[in-house]
Motif scaffolding. Structure first.
Motif, PDB file in Angstrom:
ATOM      1  N   LEU A 327     -11.311 -68.949 -41.351  1.00 59.25           N
ATOM      2  CA  LEU A 327     -12.666 -68.678 -40.855  1.00 59.25           C
ATOM      3  C   LEU A 327     -13.370 -69.969 -40.450  1.00 59.25           C
ATOM      4  CD1 LEU A 327     -13.918 -65.901 -43.299  1.00 59.25           C
ATOM      5  CD2 LEU A 327     -13.768 -65.705 -40.808  1.00 59.25           C
ATOM      6  N   LEU A 328     -13.248 -70.999 -41.278  1.00 59.01           N
ATOM      7  CA  LEU A 328     -13.847 -72.296 -40.947  1.00 59.01           C
ATOM      8  C   LEU A 328     -13.227 -72.870 -39.676  1.00 59.01           C
ATOM      9  CD1 LEU A 328     -14.082 -73.964 -44.478  1.00 59.01           C
ATOM     10  CD2 LEU A 328     -15.981 -73.146 -43.071  1.00 59.01           C
ATOM     11  N   PHE A 329     -11.913 -72.800 -39.592  1.00 57.17           N
ATOM     12  CA  PHE A 329     -11.207 -73.299 -38.421  1.00 57.17           C
ATOM     13  C   PHE A 329     -11.626 -72.528 -37.176  1.00 57.17           C
ATOM     14  CE2 PHE A 329      -7.483 -73.118 -35.571  1.00 57.17           C
ATOM     15  CZ  PHE A 329      -7.339 -74.476 -35.305  1.00 57.17           C
ATOM     16  N   ASN A 330     -11.745 -71.212 -37.303  1.00 56.88           N
ATOM     17  CA  ASN A 330     -12.117 -70.368 -36.169  1.00 56.88           C
ATOM     18  C   ASN A 330     -13.515 -70.701 -35.653  1.00 56.88           C
ATOM     19  OD1 ASN A 330     -11.263 -67.984 -34.518  1.00 56.88           O
ATOM     20  ND2 ASN A 330     -13.142 -67.127 -35.359  1.00 56.88           N
ATOM     21  N   GLN A 331     -14.447 -70.951 -36.576  1.00 52.92           N
ATOM     22  CA  GLN A 331     -15.803 -71.314 -36.162  1.00 52.92           C
ATOM     23  C   GLN A 331     -15.809 -72.635 -35.408  1.00 52.92           C
ATOM     24  OE1 GLN A 331     -18.681 -69.493 -36.332  1.00 52.92           O
ATOM     25  NE2 GLN A 331     -17.290 -67.859 -36.979  1.00 52.92           N
ATOM     26  N   GLY A 332     -15.035 -73.591 -35.898  1.00 45.72           N
ATOM     27  CA  GLY A 332     -14.943 -74.876 -35.215  1.00 45.72           C
ATOM     28  C   GLY A 332     -14.339 -74.753 -33.823  1.00 45.72           C
ATOM     29  N   ILE A 333     -13.300 -73.938 -33.700  1.00 43.45           N
ATOM     30  CA  ILE A 333     -12.656 -73.731 -32.404  1.00 43.45           C
ATOM     31  C   ILE A 333     -13.611 -73.045 -31.433  1.00 43.45           C
ATOM     32  CG2 ILE A 333     -10.867 -72.397 -31.234  1.00 43.45           C
ATOM     33  CD1 ILE A 333      -9.852 -74.965 -32.482  1.00 43.45           C
ATOM     34  N   LYS A 334     -14.368 -72.074 -31.908  1.00 44.57           N
ATOM     35  CA  LYS A 334     -15.333 -71.396 -31.040  1.00 44.57           C
ATOM     36  C   LYS A 334     -16.345 -72.380 -30.473  1.00 44.57           C
ATOM     37  CE  LYS A 334     -15.398 -66.624 -32.751  1.00 44.57           C
ATOM     38  NZ  LYS A 334     -16.228 -65.590 -33.414  1.00 44.57           N
ATOM     39  N   ARG A 335     -16.846 -73.249 -31.312  1.00 45.71           N
ATOM     40  CA  ARG A 335     -17.814 -74.241 -30.841  1.00 45.71           C
ATOM     41  C   ARG A 335     -17.176 -75.189 -29.835  1.00 45.71           C
ATOM     42  NH1 ARG A 335     -21.498 -76.117 -36.068  1.00 45.71           N
ATOM     43  NH2 ARG A 335     -22.259 -74.012 -36.602  1.00 45.71           N
ATOM     44  N   LEU A 336     -15.945 -75.579 -30.098  1.00 43.61           N
ATOM     45  CA  LEU A 336     -15.254 -76.494 -29.187  1.00 43.61           C
ATOM     46  C   LEU A 336     -15.027 -75.847 -27.827  1.00 43.61           C
ATOM     47  CD1 LEU A 336     -13.771 -79.192 -28.730  1.00 43.61           C
ATOM     48  CD2 LEU A 336     -11.707 -78.098 -29.634  1.00 43.61           C
ATOM     49  N   LEU A 337     -14.575 -74.595 -27.822  1.00 45.51           N
ATOM     50  CA  LEU A 337     -14.281 -73.914 -26.566  1.00 45.51           C
ATOM     51  C   LEU A 337     -15.534 -73.552 -25.774  1.00 45.51           C
ATOM     52  CD1 LEU A 337     -11.323 -71.532 -27.538  1.00 45.51           C
ATOM     53  CD2 LEU A 337     -11.244 -73.809 -26.529  1.00 45.51           C
ATOM     54  N   ASN A 338     -16.680 -73.568 -26.451  1.00 46.14           N
ATOM     55  CA  ASN A 338     -17.945 -73.292 -25.763  1.00 46.14           C
ATOM     56  C   ASN A 338     -18.545 -74.543 -25.114  1.00 46.14           C
ATOM     57  OD1 ASN A 338     -18.197 -70.509 -26.105  1.00 46.14           O
ATOM     58  ND2 ASN A 338     -19.061 -70.735 -28.167  1.00 46.14           N
ATOM     59  N   THR A 339     -17.926 -75.681 -25.320  1.00 53.47           N
ATOM     60  CA  THR A 339     -18.396 -76.897 -24.672  1.00 53.47           C
ATOM     61  C   THR A 339     -17.990 -76.887 -23.198  1.00 53.47           C
ATOM     62  OG1 THR A 339     -16.387 -78.130 -25.232  1.00 53.47           O
ATOM     63  CG2 THR A 339     -18.204 -78.200 -26.825  1.00 53.47           C
ATOM     64  N   SER A 340     -18.673 -77.665 -22.409  1.00 55.28           N
ATOM     65  CA  SER A 340     -18.415 -77.686 -20.959  1.00 55.28           C
ATOM     66  C   SER A 340     -16.985 -78.118 -20.624  1.00 55.28           C
ATOM     67  CB  SER A 340     -19.416 -78.618 -20.258  1.00 55.28           C
ATOM     68  OG  SER A 340     -19.317 -79.929 -20.798  1.00 55.28           O
ATOM     69  N   LEU A 341     -16.381 -78.902 -21.498  1.00 52.49           N
ATOM     70  CA  LEU A 341     -15.036 -79.401 -21.241  1.00 52.49           C
ATOM     71  C   LEU A 341     -14.002 -78.268 -21.135  1.00 52.49           C
ATOM     72  CD1 LEU A 341     -13.109 -81.831 -21.023  1.00 52.49           C
ATOM     73  CD2 LEU A 341     -12.916 -81.787 -23.533  1.00 52.49           C
ATOM     74  N   PHE A 342     -14.206 -77.196 -21.911  1.00 57.38           N
ATOM     75  CA  PHE A 342     -13.207 -76.138 -21.963  1.00 57.38           C
ATOM     76  C   PHE A 342     -13.686 -74.806 -21.396  1.00 57.38           C
ATOM     77  CE2 PHE A 342     -12.025 -78.990 -25.493  1.00 57.38           C
ATOM     78  CZ  PHE A 342     -10.762 -79.345 -25.049  1.00 57.38           C
TER      79      PHE A 342
END
Length: 345
Positions: A327-342
């Motif tokens: 769950l912690l990992f998933n939240q971090g990935i969601k935030r990362l993928l929501n950045t303009s880079l991805f």
């Protein structure tokens, strides 16, 4: 660039069908429990029954073909960008985190060479690297092969039609299984995880989606699925018990039928029994993260308590830890993928 838009033969709501989500969540649960319980001292027949949980990876491949066939992309460039961002970014982040944790806890006998084999995607060709950092990452290598092959497969299905393309895929998968069995490579991961081994189930997903077959299939009486589940599981058990390594590599067809039918029965039970579907659908919401991270808590436990037996209570604690970590990992990935880079859309 070749333009790609799949025919919208299925309404968009079907893409998010609750059964598809349930099947994905159920699959990851059985895969995780299979990985955990296979290391526990279980009675002979129970240990063999636990192996059916590994069939969840076959359902994942079927669902991948199904989902891709319902998707729409402007061109192949946007297709590959979206697919690889969705799959590779969490995978890369996860494997780097596991590598960093391993430098501290030494839970795997793997190092920088194994890390590079993951990041540069050549581990799928070198047997010692296929089991690095947990061993379950072979599946990601296989699904990447299917993503690369998808433009060819979708055209093949369009050209040959559903029946002929399905027969073709089954023939290729059977021929490949016979080939690696003849070579004595049936138990070698780089051979038995090659995409040709699973071509039939990925193609089946494409065909079911393009022909809107799922709603009709799910309307069958529940007892039909119960009988098929028992039949498929029984044949699978016979192949495992009597066929040895050769039997196991040919039992995917029967295991798939038995597993999917059992999944339908449980899904229908969940519509009556409160809590079943809710829990499975919750797990599905972070299923990929759970797949990436679920071996970490188990590996930590086995490193520090190697002499202690894996009881049901200990497995339950490890499972809860895996859920929390994922769950912690998933939240971090969601935030990362929501950045303009991805951003892919």
């Amino acid at each position: 660039m070749v333009s790609y838009t799949t025919t919208p033969t299925v309404p968009p709501t079907i893409q998010r069908d609750r059964f598809i989500q349930f099947a994905r969540g159920f699959s990851i649960l059985t895969i995780v429990l299979f990985h955990y319980f296979r290391l526990a001292p279980l009675p002979f027949f129970v240990s063999k029954a636990v192996q059916l949980g590994g069939t969840g990876v076959h359902v994942f491949l079927f669902l991948s073909g199904y989902g891709l066939s319902l998707s729409r992309y402007r061109d192949w460039g946007s297709f590959f960008k979206r697919r690889f961002v969705k799959v590779l970014v969490p995978y890369y982040v996860g494997i780097v985190l596991i590598f960093g944790l391993n430098l501290w806890l030494h839970i795997y006998p793997d190092g920088i060479n194994e890390l590079l084999s993951h990041l540069l995607l050549y581990k799928m060709f070198i047997e010692p690297y296929t089991r690095s950092f947990g061993g379950h990452f072979w599946f990601i290598s296989t699904i990447i092969q299917f993503y690369l092959l998808f433009p060819v497969l979708i055209r093949l299905v369009e050209r040959l039609g559903s029946v002929r393309s399905m027969l073709f895929a089954i023939a290729i998968s059977l021929a490949y299984s016979l080939f690696i069995t003849y070579l004595g490579k049936a138990g070698v991961r780089v051979w038995n995880s090659f995409f040709l081994q699973y071509l039939w189930e990925f193609t089946l997903g494409i065909i079911v989606a393009r022909n809107q077959l799922l709603p009709a299939l799910l309307k069958r009486p529940w007892y039909v699925y119960l009988v098929l589940a028992m039949l498929g599981i029984s044949i699978t058990a016979g192949l495992v018990l009597k066929g040895g390594q050769t039997g196991q590599i040919f039992n995917d067809y029967f295991a798939f039928v038995g597993y999917v039918c059992a999944c339908v029965v449980l899904y229908r039970m969940g519509n009556v029994v409160t809590g079943i579907n809710t829990f499975v659908l919750w797990v599905e919401s972070f299923s990929y993260s759970l797949y990436i991270m679920h071996m970490v808590p188990l590996s930590i436990y086995l490193t520090f308590y190697p002499q202690q037996r894996l009881t049901i209570a200990i497995i339950a604690l490890i499972f809860v830890a895996a859920l929390g970590l994922s769950l912690l990992f998933n939240q971090g990935i969601k935030r990362l993928l929501n950045t303009s880079l991805f951003k892919t859309s």
